[in-house]
Design a protein around this motif. Structure first.
Motif, PDB file in Angstrom:
ATOM      1  N   TYR A   1      -4.525  18.461 -35.987  1.00 32.64           N
ATOM      2  CA  TYR A   1      -4.979  18.177 -37.572  1.00 32.64           C
ATOM      3  C   TYR A   1      -6.228  19.116 -37.674  1.00 32.64           C
ATOM      4  CZ  TYR A   1      -1.916  14.368 -38.400  1.00 32.64           C
ATOM      5  OH  TYR A   1      -0.914  13.330 -38.532  1.00 32.64           O
ATOM      6  N   PHE A   2      -7.191  19.191 -36.930  1.00 28.86           N
ATOM      7  CA  PHE A   2      -8.201  19.730 -37.155  1.00 28.86           C
ATOM      8  C   PHE A   2      -7.945  21.587 -37.291  1.00 28.86           C
ATOM      9  CE2 PHE A   2     -10.553  16.241 -35.030  1.00 28.86           C
ATOM     10  CZ  PHE A   2     -11.414  16.124 -36.026  1.00 28.86           C
ATOM     11  N   VAL A   3      -7.139  21.994 -36.480  1.00 29.08           N
ATOM     12  CA  VAL A   3      -6.569  23.324 -36.306  1.00 29.08           C
ATOM     13  C   VAL A   3      -5.905  23.518 -37.683  1.00 29.08           C
ATOM     14  CG1 VAL A   3      -5.334  25.071 -35.425  1.00 29.08           C
ATOM     15  CG2 VAL A   3      -6.655  23.289 -33.788  1.00 29.08           C
ATOM     16  N   VAL A   4      -5.141  22.700 -38.047  1.00 25.65           N
ATOM     17  CA  VAL A   4      -4.082  23.220 -39.194  1.00 25.65           C
ATOM     18  C   VAL A   4      -4.656  22.822 -40.386  1.00 25.65           C
ATOM     19  CG1 VAL A   4      -1.909  22.317 -40.331  1.00 25.65           C
ATOM     20  CG2 VAL A   4      -2.163  22.616 -37.717  1.00 25.65           C
ATOM     21  N   PHE A   5      -5.227  21.619 -40.589  1.00 27.04           N
ATOM     22  CA  PHE A   5      -5.863  21.351 -41.987  1.00 27.04           C
ATOM     23  C   PHE A   5      -7.292  22.113 -42.044  1.00 27.04           C
ATOM     24  CE2 PHE A   5      -2.999  17.815 -41.944  1.00 27.04           C
ATOM     25  CZ  PHE A   5      -2.734  17.665 -43.284  1.00 27.04           C
ATOM     26  N   GLY A   6      -7.900  22.446 -40.910  1.00 26.28           N
ATOM     27  CA  GLY A   6      -9.247  23.256 -40.984  1.00 26.28           C
ATOM     28  C   GLY A   6      -8.934  24.620 -41.273  1.00 26.28           C
ATOM     29  N   ALA A   7      -7.971  24.964 -41.054  1.00 29.31           N
ATOM     30  CA  ALA A   7      -7.774  26.490 -41.157  1.00 29.31           C
ATOM     31  C   ALA A   7      -6.996  26.498 -42.345  1.00 29.31           C
ATOM     32  CB  ALA A   7      -6.902  27.078 -39.877  1.00 29.31           C
ATOM     33  N   ALA A   8      -5.840  25.771 -42.606  1.00 30.36           N
ATOM     34  CA  ALA A   8      -5.247  26.070 -43.800  1.00 30.36           C
ATOM     35  C   ALA A   8      -5.956  25.650 -45.267  1.00 30.36           C
ATOM     36  CB  ALA A   8      -3.942  25.402 -43.720  1.00 30.36           C
ATOM     37  N   ILE A   9      -6.383  24.588 -45.013  1.00 30.77           N
ATOM     38  CA  ILE A   9      -7.011  23.750 -46.288  1.00 30.77           C
ATOM     39  C   ILE A   9      -8.597  24.056 -46.290  1.00 30.77           C
ATOM     40  CG2 ILE A   9      -7.364  21.803 -47.608  1.00 30.77           C
ATOM     41  CD1 ILE A   9      -4.876  20.594 -46.551  1.00 30.77           C
ATOM     42  N   GLY A  10      -9.046  24.235 -45.271  1.00 30.94           N
ATOM     43  CA  GLY A  10     -10.751  24.308 -45.195  1.00 30.94           C
ATOM     44  C   GLY A  10     -10.847  25.722 -45.801  1.00 30.94           C
ATOM     45  N   SER A  11     -10.217  26.826 -45.696  1.00 28.71           N
ATOM     46  CA  SER A  11     -10.501  28.036 -46.052  1.00 28.71           C
ATOM     47  C   SER A  11     -10.355  28.106 -47.802  1.00 28.71           C
ATOM     48  CB  SER A  11      -9.377  29.078 -45.675  1.00 28.71           C
ATOM     49  OG  SER A  11      -8.229  28.670 -45.924  1.00 28.71           O
ATOM     50  N   ARG A  12      -9.749  27.129 -48.152  1.00 28.44           N
ATOM     51  CA  ARG A  12      -9.694  27.046 -49.760  1.00 28.44           C
ATOM     52  C   ARG A  12     -10.784  26.053 -50.387  1.00 28.44           C
ATOM     53  NH1 ARG A  12      -4.950  28.275 -47.547  1.00 28.44           N
ATOM     54  NH2 ARG A  12      -3.513  29.993 -48.558  1.00 28.44           N
ATOM     55  N   ILE A  13     -11.027  25.020 -49.447  1.00 25.62           N
ATOM     56  CA  ILE A  13     -11.927  24.016 -49.854  1.00 25.62           C
ATOM     57  C   ILE A  13     -13.198  23.920 -48.788  1.00 25.62           C
ATOM     58  CG2 ILE A  13     -12.415  21.547 -50.192  1.00 25.62           C
ATOM     59  CD1 ILE A  13      -9.461  21.036 -50.576  1.00 25.62           C
ATOM     60  N   THR A  14     -14.145  24.584 -49.514  1.00 27.55           N
ATOM     61  CA  THR A  14     -15.299  24.859 -48.593  1.00 27.55           C
ATOM     62  C   THR A  14     -16.000  23.858 -48.313  1.00 27.55           C
ATOM     63  OG1 THR A  14     -16.534  25.688 -50.314  1.00 27.55           O
ATOM     64  CG2 THR A  14     -15.247  27.435 -49.158  1.00 27.55           C
ATOM     65  N   GLU A  15     -16.503  22.841 -49.501  1.00 27.20           N
ATOM     66  CA  GLU A  15     -17.218  21.771 -49.378  1.00 27.20           C
ATOM     67  C   GLU A  15     -16.617  20.804 -50.036  1.00 27.20           C
ATOM     68  OE1 GLU A  15     -21.052  22.746 -50.191  1.00 27.20           O
ATOM     69  OE2 GLU A  15     -21.648  23.524 -48.417  1.00 27.20           O
ATOM     70  N   ILE A  16     -16.915  19.481 -49.766  1.00 27.58           N
ATOM     71  CA  ILE A  16     -16.977  18.141 -50.534  1.00 27.58           C
ATOM     72  C   ILE A  16     -17.942  17.536 -50.524  1.00 27.58           C
ATOM     73  CG2 ILE A  16     -15.436  16.188 -50.905  1.00 27.58           C
ATOM     74  CD1 ILE A  16     -13.095  17.440 -49.515  1.00 27.58           C
ATOM     75  N   GLU A  17     -18.646  17.361 -51.839  1.00 27.16           N
ATOM     76  CA  GLU A  17     -20.012  16.626 -52.013  1.00 27.16           C
ATOM     77  C   GLU A  17     -21.052  16.987 -51.011  1.00 27.16           C
ATOM     78  OE1 GLU A  17     -19.914  12.465 -52.827  1.00 27.16           O
ATOM     79  OE2 GLU A  17     -17.865  12.412 -52.965  1.00 27.16           O
ATOM     80  N   GLY A  18     -21.274  18.326 -50.782  1.00 29.40           N
ATOM     81  CA  GLY A  18     -21.907  19.197 -49.931  1.00 29.40           C
ATOM     82  C   GLY A  18     -21.737  19.117 -48.594  1.00 29.40           C
ATOM     83  N   ILE A  19     -20.357  18.375 -48.162  1.00 31.68           N
ATOM     84  CA  ILE A  19     -20.133  18.518 -46.706  1.00 31.68           C
ATOM     85  C   ILE A  19     -18.894  19.352 -46.515  1.00 31.68           C
ATOM     86  CG2 ILE A  19     -19.161  16.869 -45.038  1.00 31.68           C
ATOM     87  CD1 ILE A  19     -20.459  14.827 -46.656  1.00 31.68           C
ATOM     88  N   SER A  20     -19.051  20.252 -45.402  1.00 29.62           N
ATOM     89  CA  SER A  20     -17.848  20.987 -44.943  1.00 29.62           C
ATOM     90  C   SER A  20     -16.536  20.400 -44.728  1.00 29.62           C
ATOM     91  CB  SER A  20     -18.267  21.852 -43.820  1.00 29.62           C
ATOM     92  OG  SER A  20     -18.247  20.935 -42.854  1.00 29.62           O
ATOM     93  N   TYR A  21     -15.637  20.771 -45.465  1.00 32.64           N
ATOM     94  CA  TYR A  21     -14.359  20.144 -45.298  1.00 32.64           C
ATOM     95  C   TYR A  21     -13.824  19.650 -43.735  1.00 32.64           C
ATOM     96  CZ  TYR A  21      -9.380  18.882 -46.292  1.00 32.64           C
ATOM     97  OH  TYR A  21      -8.329  17.996 -46.313  1.00 32.64           O
ATOM     98  N   GLY A  22     -14.229  20.612 -42.976  1.00 37.07           N
ATOM     99  CA  GLY A  22     -13.849  20.257 -41.414  1.00 37.07           C
ATOM    100  C   GLY A  22     -14.656  19.010 -40.974  1.00 37.07           C
ATOM    101  N   ALA A  23     -15.716  18.883 -41.381  1.00 39.53           N
ATOM    102  CA  ALA A  23     -16.621  17.650 -41.029  1.00 39.53           C
ATOM    103  C   ALA A  23     -16.130  16.452 -41.941  1.00 39.53           C
ATOM    104  CB  ALA A  23     -17.983  17.769 -41.279  1.00 39.53           C
ATOM    105  N   PHE A  24     -15.715  16.573 -43.160  1.00 40.21           N
ATOM    106  CA  PHE A  24     -15.352  15.654 -43.883  1.00 40.21           C
ATOM    107  C   PHE A  24     -14.141  14.869 -43.293  1.00 40.21           C
ATOM    108  CE2 PHE A  24     -12.614  13.942 -47.433  1.00 40.21           C
ATOM    109  CZ  PHE A  24     -13.801  13.204 -48.277  1.00 40.21           C
ATOM    110  N   LEU A  25     -13.180  15.801 -42.529  1.00 46.25           N
ATOM    111  CA  LEU A  25     -11.840  15.193 -41.873  1.00 46.25           C
ATOM    112  C   LEU A  25     -12.158  14.330 -41.159  1.00 46.25           C
ATOM    113  CD1 LEU A  25      -9.467  18.287 -41.938  1.00 46.25           C
ATOM    114  CD2 LEU A  25      -9.318  16.438 -43.245  1.00 46.25           C
TER     115      LEU A  25
END
Length: 253
Positions: free
Chosen positions: A35-59
């Motif tokens: 999940y980290f690899v797929v969502f972090g790479a596929a979506i994380g590249s488009r959603i950089t931050e959520i409320e000041g938190i990186s998307y990868g960490a948010f997951l």
């Protein structure tokens, strides 16, 4: 309290985990890492931050909670169903131990497995994203409370099920969808107003929101409401288990 009986049930259930280490520990960790690899790479590249938190960490909190819910239910349901299937449950019921001790043994083992998995996945997440836990005490409290609650729920499913296929019905058709729709991969606040209202009827939202708050201090609902909802689910499961043993539902036949 017959501690010897509790210990015997607990150790027997824990030993099953080590006999099936690949299925019990390795497989869930690999699945969550993907999940980290797929969502972090596929979506994380488009959603950089959520409320000041990186998307990868948010997951991270959502993925841990996803694994925690499914594994708690699966471990507890199979743990009590298998003795019913083989008939050894009658030996346990006829032994000089109370239903409280039986529940502590089975549910305690299932919750322990899930907590261990959660901590392993938390450590694994640190290899993929920089991670800081703002409130580690609250994080452990939510981890333990959720694991115990859903292990009790799984225990109820294991008694209710009259076949192996029924063990999968509720986890696959209810628990997993509710977790995916409960804010595992996104904050509820990004939903349209109507769907935000609908999401508030999803109990998993309160679990994930409270758990994420312990990491980052952000929450979709007030932390007090998250704690209250989790405690309510725990109380309902305890009441249901008490009723099962009081009436002998699917235990004496």
């Amino acid at each position: 309290m017959n501690l010897h009986a509790v210990k015997a049930i607990y150790l027997f259930e824990m030993s099953r985990t080590f006999r099936t280490l690949l299925q019990s520990i390795v497989s869930p960790v690999i699945s969550t890492s993907l999940y980290f690899v797929v969502f972090g790479a596929a979506i994380g590249s488009r959603i950089t931050e959520i409320e000041g938190i990186s998307y990868g960490a948010f997951l991270v909190p959502g993925l841990i909670m996803l694994m925690l819910l499914t594994q708690s239910v699966a471990n507890a349901s199979f743990g009590i169903y298998f003795p019913r299937f083989t008939g050894t449950i009658y030996e346990i019921l006829s032994a000089p131990i109370s239903y409280v001790e039986i529940v502590i043994g089975y549910v305690g083992a299932a919750a322990t497995k899930s907590i261990i998995l959660g901590l392993i996945i938390l450590a694994t997440a640190g290899l993929f994203v920089p991670l800081q836990i703002a409130r580690p005490g609250w994080m452990l409290a939510f981890l333990v409370l959720t694991a115990v609650t859903f292990s009790l729920f799984g225990f109820i499913i294991g008694i209710w099920a009259d076949g192996f296929e029924k063990l999968q019905v509720i986890p696959l058709l209810i628990i997993t969808p509710l977790t995916f729709l409960g804010g595992s991969f996104y904050p509820v606040s990004v939903l349209p107003p109507f769907w935000q209202t609908v999401a508030m009827f999803n109990p998993v939202v309160y679990l994930i929101s409270g758990f994420r708050w312990s990491f980052f201090g952000i929450t979709d609902v007030h932390i007090g409401i998250s704690l209250g909802a989790t405690a309510l689910m725990l109380a309902l499961c305890i009441i249901a288990v008490g009723w099962i043993f009081k009436t002998g539902y699917r235990l004496k036949t």
